[in-house]
Scaffold this motif. Sequence first.
Motif, PDB file in Angstrom:
ATOM      1  N   ARG A  97       6.818   1.928  -6.759  1.00 28.78           N
ATOM      2  CA  ARG A  97       7.051   0.781  -6.051  1.00 28.78           C
ATOM      3  C   ARG A  97       8.128   0.987  -4.791  1.00 28.78           C
ATOM      4  NH1 ARG A  97       5.024  -4.686  -6.337  1.00 28.78           N
ATOM      5  NH2 ARG A  97       4.597  -4.259  -8.443  1.00 28.78           N
ATOM      6  N   ILE A  98       9.086   1.419  -5.188  1.00 28.19           N
ATOM      7  CA  ILE A  98       9.835   1.748  -4.044  1.00 28.19           C
ATOM      8  C   ILE A  98       9.611   2.569  -3.224  1.00 28.19           C
ATOM      9  CG2 ILE A  98      12.408   2.835  -3.483  1.00 28.19           C
ATOM     10  CD1 ILE A  98      13.079   1.245  -6.426  1.00 28.19           C
ATOM     11  N   TYR A 104       6.521   3.037  -2.208  1.00 30.41           N
ATOM     12  CA  TYR A 104       5.618   2.507  -1.191  1.00 30.41           C
ATOM     13  C   TYR A 104       6.247   1.593  -0.257  1.00 30.41           C
ATOM     14  CZ  TYR A 104       2.057  -1.120   0.057  1.00 30.41           C
ATOM     15  OH  TYR A 104       1.064  -1.959   0.578  1.00 30.41           O
ATOM     16  N   ARG A 105       7.465   0.847  -0.834  1.00 29.87           N
ATOM     17  CA  ARG A 105       7.973  -0.097   0.424  1.00 29.87           C
ATOM     18  C   ARG A 105       8.431   0.855   1.505  1.00 29.87           C
ATOM     19  NH1 ARG A 105      10.753  -4.445  -3.858  1.00 29.87           N
ATOM     20  NH2 ARG A 105      12.378  -4.268  -2.423  1.00 29.87           N
ATOM     21  N   ASP A 145      11.638   1.866   2.235  1.00 25.94           N
ATOM     22  CA  ASP A 145      12.929   1.620   2.659  1.00 25.94           C
ATOM     23  C   ASP A 145      13.868   2.710   2.117  1.00 25.94           C
ATOM     24  OD1 ASP A 145      15.647   0.739   3.094  1.00 25.94           O
ATOM     25  OD2 ASP A 145      14.869  -1.497   2.615  1.00 25.94           O
ATOM     26  N   GLU A 148      16.612   1.985  -0.383  1.00 26.54           N
ATOM     27  CA  GLU A 148      16.286   1.667  -1.604  1.00 26.54           C
ATOM     28  C   GLU A 148      16.094   3.168  -2.147  1.00 26.54           C
ATOM     29  OE1 GLU A 148      14.365  -2.497  -1.184  1.00 26.54           O
ATOM     30  OE2 GLU A 148      13.212  -0.876  -1.720  1.00 26.54           O
ATOM     31  N   GLY A 183       3.394   4.800   1.981  1.00 29.49           N
ATOM     32  CA  GLY A 183       2.674   3.383   2.118  1.00 29.49           C
ATOM     33  C   GLY A 183       1.478   3.514   3.013  1.00 29.49           C
ATOM     34  N   LYS A 201      -2.468   2.091   2.161  1.00 26.48           N
ATOM     35  CA  LYS A 201      -2.778   1.188   3.072  1.00 26.48           C
ATOM     36  C   LYS A 201      -4.222   1.529   3.600  1.00 26.48           C
ATOM     37  CE  LYS A 201       1.610  -1.004   3.928  1.00 26.48           C
ATOM     38  NZ  LYS A 201       2.857  -1.083   5.097  1.00 26.48           N
ATOM     39  N   LYS A 250      -4.650  -6.939  -2.471  1.00 25.50           N
ATOM     40  CA  LYS A 250      -3.391  -6.653  -3.046  1.00 25.50           C
ATOM     41  C   LYS A 250      -3.541  -5.952  -4.379  1.00 25.50           C
ATOM     42  CE  LYS A 250       0.800  -9.510  -4.449  1.00 25.50           C
ATOM     43  NZ  LYS A 250       0.838  -8.725  -5.746  1.00 25.50           N
ATOM     44  N   LYS A 301      -4.156  -2.190  -3.973  1.00 24.54           N
ATOM     45  CA  LYS A 301      -2.772  -1.523  -3.537  1.00 24.54           C
ATOM     46  C   LYS A 301      -1.986  -1.448  -4.607  1.00 24.54           C
ATOM     47  CE  LYS A 301      -2.491  -3.647   1.177  1.00 24.54           C
ATOM     48  NZ  LYS A 301      -2.069  -4.354   1.928  1.00 24.54           N
ATOM     49  N   GLU A 302      -1.730  -2.132  -5.624  1.00 13.96           N
ATOM     50  CA  GLU A 302      -0.834  -2.209  -6.605  1.00 13.96           C
ATOM     51  C   GLU A 302      -1.264  -1.093  -7.780  1.00 13.96           C
ATOM     52  OE1 GLU A 302       0.425  -5.816  -7.940  1.00 13.96           O
ATOM     53  OE2 GLU A 302       1.966  -6.014  -6.403  1.00 13.96           O
TER      54      GLU A 302
END
Length: 525
Positions: free
Chosen positions: A44-45, A47-48, A50, A53, A90, A94, A135, A138-139
């Motif tokens: 998840r990190i 994918y985000r 940042d 992070e 990411g 998407k 949603k 994606k997850e």
Amino acid sequence: MNFLEKMREGIRKRMMNWLQPQPGIHAIQIQEMMDFELSAIRNRIWYRGDGNELEQLYQQSAESADRHKFWASRCSPGMEMRKIHTGLPGLMIKTINGIIVAAMGEFEFGEGNDVQSDVWKEIAKKNKFRKKFEKSLKEVLYIGDGAYKITIDTDISQYPILEWYPGERVEFVYERGQLKEIAFKTPYKKGFTQYTLVEYYGYGYVNSVLYKGETEVPLNSIKATEKLLPEVTFDKSVILGVPLMIYENTKFEGRGGSIFDGKLDSFDAYDEAWSQWMDALRAGRAKTYIPENIIPRNPETGELLKPNPFDNRFIATGSDMGENARNEVKVEQPVIPHDSYLASYVTALDQCLQGIISPSTLGIDVKKLDNAEAQREKEKATLYTRDAIIEALQETLPELASACINAYHILHKEPVAELEPSIDFGEYSNPSFESQVETLSKARPGSPIMSIEAQVEEMWGDNKDEDWKKQEVARLKAEAGIVEMEEPGVNTSLGEFNIQGGDGNAGEGGEEDVSNEPEGVQGTP
């Protein structure tokens, strides 16, 4: 066999084993650093996207190999380097998600199931299913799996409520390879105390348990769960939870695999290649050296003018007083190995995308000399990924629709139904429409290897319904001068003729009476 013979036989066997040693068996112990939940958080990190992070994640990681990765490295004092995350993971998720969702059609329930179809349309409308599915897909792609929970709460809606739980908040229980139960975990916080509601969804039952840490507490301990019933039963052929996964996990049995599995090291190397390139560009900025005696001065005060960073950046140097000295402006520009950095960048990018998605799907043009055929060949990677996802969805989504409809029947105390809905996905626009027209138009003239029906089916696929395609076939045949006519029929019931001798019933000369024979048909008795 006496005692001495047994002793000799034992000594002989031991000597043979010593002379011919058996292959050694070595035990290898591997320690797993992450469970499924922690690996899901790591994905998840990524994918985000940042960078802050990512750096915190890897610098706190206890894995022995991770401490040498780019995002875990620490710069030496005075040699700090800017770490850049490209956002590629990411972007991949998407893009793939957009391709699948854009092609998703409507559910078909077959003839005679109009009521069920109307019920599903209302459920999908109330739950905003298309947005929720986008949603959840994606997850599933970057976490690995998850599950839909179907809840009945008449205070909120008169239709079943569809909730999505990602992989780190669900657990699956299997028995003999078949799904037996799904545990949905919902965290709650009361003050500084953490509670976790675990709802066990099985065939014909829903059990709710509230935990405070590791201790089970009553459901009325917090306001959010005080109205829940500890146990609810219904038809044993129905389970109100539907798991969703695309790939199988290679480390955790019974769990789904992420599309990032095996690619995180490549993403790390790709970020490093891009960061080093940008660091070289920053270090290779042009520097201008100007002797002090020719630096522009303020005409009123005579002070040296400060450089403008946009048009006249310079570094002041002392004037050269040598005999052959020349006070002149010098510009130094380091040579940046652009080709080497580009080759590293493209190679790292290929490693990230291999087996998942084509660069052209992402709008990346790394080889400008590729022709259209080469681009289409590369696009097959996207098609393979898309086909694998659609195959999994065509098995899971009909189960979800059936479970929602049966939940509606349970709510209204109606008997559950055995439904077999289906869902189709439109064609992916590859190859291009123009090239497809050109290819199919060459298939028939001169070498009729394809019928008109096959051409129409290949051209339009699921984008048009069957009635439209039949009409299109008829139009094409009419334009080509092919006219379909009904075959003339022969009434076989009139095939028997009444042949009589000279008793007066037949015509003169004993001829048979063929007055009732169909016009245009002549036969012999």
